[in-house]
Design a protein around this motif. Structure first.
Motif, PDB file in Angstrom:
ATOM      1  N   HIS A   1     -14.410   7.923   2.855  1.00  0.00           N
ATOM      2  CA  HIS A   1     -13.369   8.296   1.907  1.00  0.00           C
ATOM      3  C   HIS A   1     -13.116   7.120   0.978  1.00  0.00           C
ATOM      4  O   HIS A   1     -13.563   6.004   1.231  1.00  0.00           O
ATOM      5  N   LEU A   2     -12.408   7.379  -0.102  1.00  0.00           N
ATOM      6  CA  LEU A   2     -12.011   6.308  -1.015  1.00  0.00           C
ATOM      7  C   LEU A   2     -10.529   6.026  -0.842  1.00  0.00           C
ATOM      8  O   LEU A   2      -9.699   6.940  -0.883  1.00  0.00           O
ATOM      9  N   HIS A   3     -10.218   4.763  -0.642  1.00  0.00           N
ATOM     10  CA  HIS A   3      -8.833   4.306  -0.621  1.00  0.00           C
ATOM     11  C   HIS A   3      -8.562   3.646  -1.965  1.00  0.00           C
ATOM     12  O   HIS A   3      -9.330   2.807  -2.427  1.00  0.00           O
ATOM     13  N   ILE A   4      -7.449   4.019  -2.591  1.00  0.00           N
ATOM     14  CA  ILE A   4      -7.056   3.382  -3.849  1.00  0.00           C
ATOM     15  C   ILE A   4      -5.554   3.147  -3.849  1.00  0.00           C
ATOM     16  O   ILE A   4      -4.786   4.024  -3.450  1.00  0.00           O
ATOM     17  N   HIS A   5      -5.162   1.964  -4.264  1.00  0.00           N
ATOM     18  CA  HIS A   5      -3.744   1.716  -4.478  1.00  0.00           C
ATOM     19  C   HIS A   5      -3.572   0.651  -5.551  1.00  0.00           C
ATOM     20  O   HIS A   5      -4.512  -0.057  -5.914  1.00  0.00           O
TER      21      HIS A   5
ATOM     22  N   GLN B   1       0.809  -1.217   0.000  1.00  0.00           N
ATOM     23  CA  GLN B   1       0.000   0.000   0.000  1.00  0.00           C
ATOM     24  C   GLN B   1       0.848   1.275   0.000  1.00  0.00           C
ATOM     25  O   GLN B   1       0.303   2.371   0.130  1.00  0.00           O
ATOM     26  N   ARG B   2       2.128   1.147  -0.180  1.00  0.00           N
ATOM     27  CA  ARG B   2       3.014   2.297   0.039  1.00  0.00           C
ATOM     28  C   ARG B   2       2.699   3.485  -0.876  1.00  0.00           C
ATOM     29  O   ARG B   2       2.994   4.623  -0.536  1.00  0.00           O
ATOM     30  N   GLY B   3       2.098   3.237  -2.036  1.00  0.00           N
ATOM     31  CA  GLY B   3       1.752   4.335  -2.933  1.00  0.00           C
ATOM     32  C   GLY B   3       0.289   4.722  -2.877  1.00  0.00           C
ATOM     33  O   GLY B   3      -0.201   5.437  -3.758  1.00  0.00           O
ATOM     34  N   ALA B   4      -0.433   4.278  -1.838  1.00  0.00           N
ATOM     35  CA  ALA B   4      -1.879   4.469  -1.759  1.00  0.00           C
ATOM     36  C   ALA B   4      -2.271   5.928  -1.558  1.00  0.00           C
ATOM     37  O   ALA B   4      -1.489   6.748  -1.071  1.00  0.00           O
ATOM     38  N   LEU B   5      -3.514   6.215  -1.919  1.00  0.00           N
ATOM     39  CA  LEU B   5      -4.124   7.514  -1.670  1.00  0.00           C
ATOM     40  C   LEU B   5      -5.410   7.319  -0.882  1.00  0.00           C
ATOM     41  O   LEU B   5      -6.150   6.360  -1.119  1.00  0.00           O
ATOM     42  N   ASP B   6      -5.682   8.230   0.056  1.00  0.00           N
ATOM     43  CA  ASP B   6      -6.986   8.357   0.698  1.00  0.00           C
ATOM     44  C   ASP B   6      -7.569   9.684   0.249  1.00  0.00           C
ATOM     45  O   ASP B   6      -6.921  10.731   0.379  1.00  0.00           O
ATOM     46  N   LEU B   7      -8.804   9.651  -0.269  1.00  0.00           N
ATOM     47  CA  LEU B   7      -9.415  10.826  -0.878  1.00  0.00           C
ATOM     48  C   LEU B   7     -10.741  11.150  -0.210  1.00  0.00           C
ATOM     49  O   LEU B   7     -11.598  10.274  -0.056  1.00  0.00           O
TER      50      LEU B   7
END
Length: 360
Positions: free
Chosen positions: A329-333, A218-224
């Motif tokens: 929120h949306l988590h994406i990785h 998940q190191r490059g993940a974003l929480d939006l």
């Protein structure tokens, strides 16, 4: 459920659990989730029951349950917001009471370093508007002290002149490095941004700006989170519907095959984290080279199932608050061979980092 995981696997899970906790005693509900108690200990669990009463889903923690320690609670009037304001006021008073010009310049550099860290690492738009504006107004109050400079001696504050700028340079370097950080593991091709409107990155960037960095995949993940018309993520109130992100449509960022999808995990009350499957309701897509994971979707909103083929832009579900999350929120990785990749989206230049607003 036994058809899904197999009777033998389910029995092994039960036996392993009883080995940890001893003879089964009670199953009780708590703010942390279901607590399964035995003669030798406890474990947390999550379960779902079908309308007919059949157990349809079960997850049991792999370690004994330890009740959370009591958090250090500050006196009611003293909150983190109060502390932030007090530090701001203290910095302002420091520059207003500087004994000479050298001290003033050093103290102003220290104050600037404080603002670089607060604004660069703190996701300002996520904070209450009144607090944000109060802290920002402190910069103007500090600059107003410049009227004293003509009446101050030059001074010989070498320590001030060296220390303040050093702090400022260090803070700038840390923030810029964290915002520009790359893992050197790019996607095979850019993704399509899965959301429409104005969105704010609350986790993203290097280690200092992204709590996902400690998890390899998940190191490059974003929480939006979504920002409303007034630039706030919360409209009014504290229930799920008060959050601008809740219920917003989530579209597929790529073509791919659905390798996992969940739709039945209940959304949680904001601010609480019960023991649940960490991703909650989710859709995982296999592009043929990498796996794209979208998580914390709204209960009942997921439109695809495992095995489906989807195309970029197709509706997958809605933003929710299921799984390991404190607010909608949306988590994406993206990951390849268990290693997190740098995310890149068509039409969105430069790096995505905590504190950046994205308008689509």
């Amino acid at each position: 459920m036994t058809k899904e995981v197999g009777t033998d696997t389910l029995q092994r899970i039960v036996r392993a659990t009883l080995t940890r906790i001893g003879e089964l005693d009670t199953v009780t509900d708590s703010p942390d989730g279901l607590i399964v108690s035995g003669s030798q200990g406890k474990v947390r669990a999550w379960a779902q029951v079908a309308p007919g009463g059949e157990l349809s889903a079960l997850r049991i923690e792999g370690a004994r349950y330890t009740p959370p320690r009591r958090r250090l609670r500050l006196p009611a009037p003293v909150t983190w917001a109060t502390c932030l304001i007090l530090v701001t006021v203290w910095n302002i008073l420091t520059v207003w009471t500087a004994a000479d010009r050298a001290a003033w310049l050093g103290d102003m550099a220290t104050l600037a370093a404080f603002y670089v860290i607060v604004e660069g690492c703190g996701a300002p738009a996520r904070q209450p508007r009144l607090l944000r504006r109060t802290v920002e107004a402190g910069a103007g109050a500090a600059l107003a002290s410049a009227w004293r400079l003509p009446g101050l001696p030059n001074g010989h504050g070498a320590l001030h002149l060296a220390g303040g700028p050093a702090l400022l340079a260090g803070s700038l370097w840390l923030v810029v490095a964290a915002r520009r950080h790359r893992w050197r593991a790019p996607l095979s091709r850019p993704l399509r941004f899965p959301l429409v409107g104005t969105w704010y990155v609350v986790q993203g960037g290097g280690r200092m700006l992204n709590h996902h960095a400690q998890v390899p995949e998940q190191r490059g993940a974003l929480d939006l989170v979504a920002l409303g018309t007034l630039g706030s993520r919360i409209r009014q109130g504290r229930d799920l519907g008060a959050y601008a992100a809740y219920g917003c449509p989530v579209h597929s960022p790529c073509d791919g095959r659905v390798v996992s999808a969940a739709n039945t995990v209940q959304d949680q009350k904001p601010g609480e984290i019960r023991y649940q499957p960490p991703y909650g309701n989710h859709v995982f897509l296999d592009t043929g080279r990498e796996i794209i994971k979208l998580a914390h979707l709204r209960h009942g909103s997921v439109t695809v199932t495992r095995g489906d083929t989807v195309h970029a832009g197709q509706l997958l579900g809605e933003v929710g608050n299921s799984g390991n999350t404190t607010e909608p929120h949306l988590h994406i990785h993206a990951e390849r061979d268990g290693i997190g990749l740098d995310l890149e989206f068509t039409g969105i230049p430069q790096r995505l980092y905590r504190g950046r607003a994205i308008r689509t």
